[in-house]
Write a protein that holds these residues in place. Sequence first.
Motif, PDB file in Angstrom:
ATOM      1  N   SER A   1       0.755  -0.801  -0.472  1.00 43.25           N
ATOM      2  CA  SER A   1       0.128   0.100   0.476  1.00 43.25           C
ATOM      3  C   SER A   1       0.724   1.141   0.083  1.00 43.25           C
ATOM      4  O   SER A   1       0.535   2.009  -0.812  1.00 43.25           O
ATOM      5  CB  SER A   1      -0.511  -0.014   1.399  1.00 43.25           C
ATOM      6  N   LYS A   2       2.048   1.023   0.454  1.00 44.52           N
ATOM      7  CA  LYS A   2       2.981   2.936   0.561  1.00 44.52           C
ATOM      8  C   LYS A   2       3.649   2.800  -0.420  1.00 44.52           C
ATOM      9  O   LYS A   2       3.718   3.479  -0.880  1.00 44.52           O
ATOM     10  CB  LYS A   2       3.951   2.234   2.130  1.00 44.52           C
ATOM     11  N   ALA A   3       4.428   1.191  -0.966  1.00 46.09           N
ATOM     12  CA  ALA A   3       4.602   1.276  -2.558  1.00 46.09           C
ATOM     13  C   ALA A   3       3.656   1.747  -3.672  1.00 46.09           C
ATOM     14  O   ALA A   3       4.026   2.866  -4.302  1.00 46.09           O
ATOM     15  CB  ALA A   3       4.919   0.177  -2.449  1.00 46.09           C
ATOM     16  N   ASN A   4       2.634   1.282  -3.057  1.00 45.68           N
ATOM     17  CA  ASN A   4       1.752   2.746  -4.425  1.00 45.68           C
ATOM     18  C   ASN A   4       1.106   4.050  -4.301  1.00 45.68           C
ATOM     19  O   ASN A   4       0.857   4.296  -4.543  1.00 45.68           O
ATOM     20  CB  ASN A   4       0.083   1.442  -4.237  1.00 45.68           C
ATOM     21  N   GLU A   5       1.389   4.017  -2.878  1.00 48.48           N
ATOM     22  CA  GLU A   5       1.163   5.594  -2.303  1.00 48.48           C
ATOM     23  C   GLU A   5       1.981   6.755  -3.050  1.00 48.48           C
ATOM     24  O   GLU A   5       2.095   7.502  -3.381  1.00 48.48           O
ATOM     25  CB  GLU A   5       0.985   5.669  -0.783  1.00 48.48           C
TER      26      GLU A   5
ATOM     27  N   GLN B   1       1.280  11.779 -10.294  1.00 49.12           N
ATOM     28  CA  GLN B   1       1.200  13.108 -10.042  1.00 49.12           C
ATOM     29  C   GLN B   1       1.964  14.543 -10.020  1.00 49.12           C
ATOM     30  O   GLN B   1       2.232  15.418 -10.733  1.00 49.12           O
ATOM     31  CB  GLN B   1       0.357  13.304  -8.852  1.00 49.12           C
ATOM     32  N   SER B   2       3.276  13.716  -9.999  1.00 50.15           N
ATOM     33  CA  SER B   2       4.250  15.030 -10.320  1.00 50.15           C
ATOM     34  C   SER B   2       4.684  15.622 -11.617  1.00 50.15           C
ATOM     35  O   SER B   2       4.146  14.261 -12.176  1.00 50.15           O
ATOM     36  CB  SER B   2       5.122  14.715  -9.950  1.00 50.15           C
ATOM     37  N   TRP B   3       5.327  16.759 -11.914  1.00 52.82           N
ATOM     38  CA  TRP B   3       5.957  16.095 -13.614  1.00 52.82           C
ATOM     39  C   TRP B   3       6.768  16.071 -13.522  1.00 52.82           C
ATOM     40  O   TRP B   3       7.162  16.169 -14.250  1.00 52.82           O
ATOM     41  CB  TRP B   3       5.580  18.112 -13.124  1.00 52.82           C
TER      42      TRP B   3
ATOM     43  N   SER C   1      -6.681   0.022  -9.212  1.00 48.55           N
ATOM     44  CA  SER C   1      -7.679   1.709 -10.326  1.00 48.55           C
ATOM     45  C   SER C   1      -6.017   2.371 -10.093  1.00 48.55           C
ATOM     46  O   SER C   1      -6.126   2.885 -11.383  1.00 48.55           O
ATOM     47  CB  SER C   1      -8.709   2.384  -9.917  1.00 48.55           C
ATOM     48  N   LEU C   2      -4.863   2.204 -10.081  1.00 48.74           N
ATOM     49  CA  LEU C   2      -3.429   2.608 -10.112  1.00 48.74           C
ATOM     50  C   LEU C   2      -3.321   2.539 -11.420  1.00 48.74           C
ATOM     51  O   LEU C   2      -2.444   3.225 -12.509  1.00 48.74           O
ATOM     52  CB  LEU C   2      -3.242   2.420  -9.159  1.00 48.74           C
ATOM     53  N   ALA C   3      -3.044   1.148 -11.703  1.00 45.77           N
ATOM     54  CA  ALA C   3      -2.668   0.343 -12.858  1.00 45.77           C
ATOM     55  C   ALA C   3      -3.213   0.674 -13.956  1.00 45.77           C
ATOM     56  O   ALA C   3      -2.706   0.970 -15.386  1.00 45.77           O
ATOM     57  CB  ALA C   3      -2.553  -1.321 -12.517  1.00 45.77           C
TER      58      ALA C   3
ATOM     59  N   ILE D   1      -1.586   3.183 -17.591  1.00 42.68           N
ATOM     60  CA  ILE D   1      -1.508   3.000 -18.250  1.00 42.68           C
ATOM     61  C   ILE D   1      -2.106   4.412 -19.300  1.00 42.68           C
ATOM     62  O   ILE D   1      -1.528   4.570 -20.043  1.00 42.68           O
ATOM     63  CB  ILE D   1      -2.088   1.926 -18.799  1.00 42.68           C
ATOM     64  N   SER D   2      -3.277   4.687 -18.991  1.00 40.78           N
ATOM     65  CA  SER D   2      -3.708   5.937 -19.268  1.00 40.78           C
ATOM     66  C   SER D   2      -2.788   7.302 -19.900  1.00 40.78           C
ATOM     67  O   SER D   2      -2.420   7.861 -20.358  1.00 40.78           O
ATOM     68  CB  SER D   2      -4.653   6.776 -18.569  1.00 40.78           C
ATOM     69  N   SER D   3      -2.246   7.292 -18.171  1.00 43.85           N
ATOM     70  CA  SER D   3      -0.897   8.673 -18.297  1.00 43.85           C
ATOM     71  C   SER D   3      -0.086   8.172 -19.397  1.00 43.85           C
ATOM     72  O   SER D   3       0.209   9.764 -19.338  1.00 43.85           O
ATOM     73  CB  SER D   3      -1.075   8.864 -16.683  1.00 43.85           C
TER      74      SER D   3
END
Length: 507
Positions: free
Chosen positions: A359-363, A370-372, A405-407, A411-413
């Motif tokens: 969970s922390k890895a996913n955070e 979210q970063s540039w 959902s992060l996966a 892919i979308s990003s």
Amino acid sequence: MLPKSIRFLFLLSIFAIIWSIFYIDSATFSHNFAQNSIQTQSETSSKLYLSGEVNKLEIKSWTEIKTEIKNEPLDPRLEKLLMSEENFVNENTQFSSIDSLIQAFNQTQDTNLINPIVEELVSTYQFIPAKKFIQSLTNEQKYFIDPNLDILVTFNTFQLSSSSAISNLQTKIENYKSSQSITADEANRYCWIIALMQQNYQYFFDISRSFKNQRYQEFSAKIASIQTKVNQPGDMPSYYLDALISIELFNQWLFYPAKVLALNAVSQNTKYILPYQVLAYSNFFSNSRDAAIEYFTTLKSLDPESNDKYTFFIWIAHYRAENYTNSVLYLSQIKSTSIYYPDIQRYLILDYLSLEQYSKANEVFDNLLQSWKINASDFYSYFSEVFFKPYAKWWELNIYKANPSLAKQYISSCETFLASDQTLSSVCAYGKAGLSLLQQTNIDLEAVLLELIKDYPQWVLFQALGEYYQRHNDPTNAKYYLLKAISLADSEQERYQIKSLLQKVVE
């Protein structure tokens, strides 16, 4: 091709940071980091997310499997593969890791493996294990060691407090010289190093006059230049010479001799930063992690402007020692305003994965997204860790399950961030293929995998193609791609698993 994992960024960052630290007193550390193998995270055992049947299979020998294939009518591709024995690992003599090399030597006592084992250990700065391996050999086996490798190991493993260390080195050099195992130039070079350790600079230059080797002559000229600089009128103390020469010894992979001179400089000035840096990095690269941490900690107080850099290396030392909790602690000390902060996020991922804190890895993965500062390598690394590594190792989908959902967001990003560079489109295709393998989504998996192996000729992709053709009742293609996977696999465990799949196709 993009790096295979986030650890590639890790290596590049170390390379950049160490260059920025060591541009001091007109002397730089120019050691070849390309050969340095950063210890990657330990592969923890996990439950299989596929059937455990394969672990119960009676896997036939590789010779038996190849014989069964050869006895069938062969597709030209298969025939070419099976005839090219160099594409496959000989199970009796060649292995992909140092542990396997040593295991092979213990089983076969093949003296041709002695130097490759020592070379592999030295290339990753494991001098103490190299010394222990050499000591374990019989006198007859020691005859096959490359003398220069043996001497290099000896120069990097003597006890700094030993009163007999110098005489032991001199005896070994003389013995090799007497037996004509090393040249006169090589013997003089080693005597030369001892002269520097003893601060006998006059004797060093006396020996230097006999050198014919241009590289040795250039080194001698560099030492002379440093000495001239230190001896110029002014208030430069004599121990500056020891500190600057210790850097040159470091650059020659002579970490222990470098320590000798650095310790002498520190004994005369406990506030002098340069010798502490030599001691920190010499211990760091010779895998003396506790000592490295101690010297880096001292440097943090002596050189607060470089606090983040030293904290970074303290983290690496803890990480290499598998003290992942301490690694997280030190990385957390680096502020978000630091220029290293984006890379810190990447390294935190390694710690959390090692701690199995998914969970922390996913955070952190989400923070990167979210970063540039996210880049193609970050996308590639995410897809590799979340999709392909579990698929290849038959592990649980722990990271994916922690945040499915992060996966999809990755892919979308990926398609958004990398849209302007068509050369990077395969990165996003890599992610789509990974998700498809795990979810069986509706994409033309065959076409995608065939395209991907052009950019990423990885054994796991060839395995995936082999399994695809196996599911679609195409044994010829299944055999071909599984054989290719075996030829590219990195370890015996990986080859074993692919052979179990291949055996099902052959039967």
